[in-house]
Scaffold this active site. Structure first.
Site, short mmCIF file in Angstrom:
data_model
loop_
_atom_site.label_atom_id
_atom_site.label_comp_id
_atom_site.label_asym_id
_atom_site.label_seq_id
_atom_site.Cartn_x
_atom_site.Cartn_y
_atom_site.Cartn_z
N CYS A 1 9.62 86.33 79.12
CA CYS A 1 8.21 86.64 79.36
C CYS A 1 7.60 85.73 80.43
CB CYS A 1 7.47 86.51 78.02
SG CYS A 1 5.68 86.43 78.15
N CYS B 1 4.40 83.86 79.46
CA CYS B 1 4.74 82.85 78.46
C CYS B 1 5.13 81.54 79.14
CB CYS B 1 5.89 83.31 77.57
SG CYS B 1 5.50 84.76 76.56
#
Length: 107
Positions: free
Chosen positions: A31, A34
């Site tokens: 991600c 993230c």
């Protein structure tokens, strides 16, 4: 850098269910956003030592807890007080944004 503790499905209740303030960063290695939140979470762990518990949980390695809390997008940061969810942030935000949320919960 701090030391945000890695959580597992098995240890979630014991860690986050305790009295006080806890922040959990639900993330995954693939991600992109993230990766922007991760260093912020680490800094917060150092900054709030003794005031709030800061955790991270890999949603690919631990699927039960994210499903239980309805985590549909990552990063999702969930704030808990005395074991109960009190706030949720979906998507990347600034360090100041998370600091403000934690300070309000800590009082």
């Amino acid at each position: 850098m701090g030391n945000a503790k890695e959580l597992s499905d098995d240890g979630f209740e014991a860690e986050v269910g305790a009295k006080g303030v806890a922040l959990v960063d639900f993330w995954a290695t693939w991600c992109g956003p993230c990766k922007k939140v991760a260093p912020i979470v680490e800094e917060l762990a150092g900054q709030f030592t003794g005031k709030a518990r800061i955790y991270k949980m890999d949603v690919d390695q631990n699927q039960g807890t994210p499903a239980r809390f309805g985590v549909m997008s990552i990063p999702t940061v969930v704030l808990f007080k005395d074991g109960k969810e009190v706030d949720r942030v979906v998507g990347a935000q600034s360090k100041a944004f998370f600091e403000d949320k934690l300070k309000k919960l800590i009082g």
